[in-house]
Design a protein around this motif. Structure first.
Motif, PDB file in Angstrom:
ATOM      1  N   ARG A 171       0.838  -1.195   0.000  1.00 21.99           N
ATOM      2  CA  ARG A 171       0.000   0.000   0.000  1.00 21.99           C
ATOM      3  C   ARG A 171       0.872   1.243   0.000  1.00 21.99           C
ATOM      4  N   GLN A 172       0.289   2.314  -0.492  1.00 17.18           N
ATOM      5  CA  GLN A 172       1.002   3.580  -0.541  1.00 17.18           C
ATOM      6  C   GLN A 172       0.040   4.716  -0.229  1.00 17.18           C
TER       7      GLN A 172
ATOM      8  N   ARG B 143       5.788   3.308  -0.688  1.00 16.83           N
ATOM      9  CA  ARG B 143       5.007   2.073  -0.745  1.00 16.83           C
ATOM     10  C   ARG B 143       5.529   1.114   0.319  1.00 16.83           C
TER      11      ARG B 143
ATOM     12  N   TYR C 200      -1.921  -2.198  -3.715  1.00 21.48           N
ATOM     13  CA  TYR C 200      -1.420  -2.842  -4.920  1.00 21.48           C
ATOM     14  C   TYR C 200      -1.174  -4.327  -4.663  1.00 21.48           C
TER      15      TYR C 200
END
Length: 124
Positions: free
Chosen positions: A38-39, A45, A94
């Motif tokens: 995740r970011q 990230r 992601y």
């Protein structure tokens, strides 16, 4: 060509739940290690969770007990069940994949393939 497509993001209140999916194509899914990252805006990230092709799982400390990573090889899909969501979980999530066995794969640079991301927003 390996493709990953995330879905399931959205807006949820703190304490709520979401289930993210990562549909894959172009590869033998069962032979790939998978991960979620995740970011958040303005941040790097970061690793969230990973699952090996033998279903071993590993999580970052802040999501242990709240998030569950899983995979369905018959559907070529990986999931991230997120419960008890907190505002600090807000980020673009992601999915990523790497051919072969490796565990736990927590570093970004070991993954060869990435999805486009799905936004998760947790309101307080």
């Amino acid at each position: 060509q390996v493709q990953l497509v995330e879905s399931g993001g959205g807006l949820v209140q703190a304490g709520g739940s979401l289930r993210l999916s990562c549909a894959t194509s172009g590869a033998t899914f069962s032979r790939y290690a998978m991960g979620w990252f995740r970011q958040a805006p303005g941040k790097e990230r970061e690793f969230v969770a990973t699952i090996s092709w033998s279903d071993d799982t590993y999580y970052r400390d802040s999501v242990k007990g709240r998030f569950t990573i899983s995979r369905d090889n018959a559907k070529n899909t990986m999931y991230l069940q997120m419960n008890s969501l907190k505002p600090e979980d807000t980020a673009t999530y992601y999915c990523a994949s790497k051919r072969g066995f490796g565990f736990p794969l927590v570093q970004i640079n070991v993954y060869a393939y990435w999805g486009q991301g799905t936004q998760v927003t947790v309101s307080s």
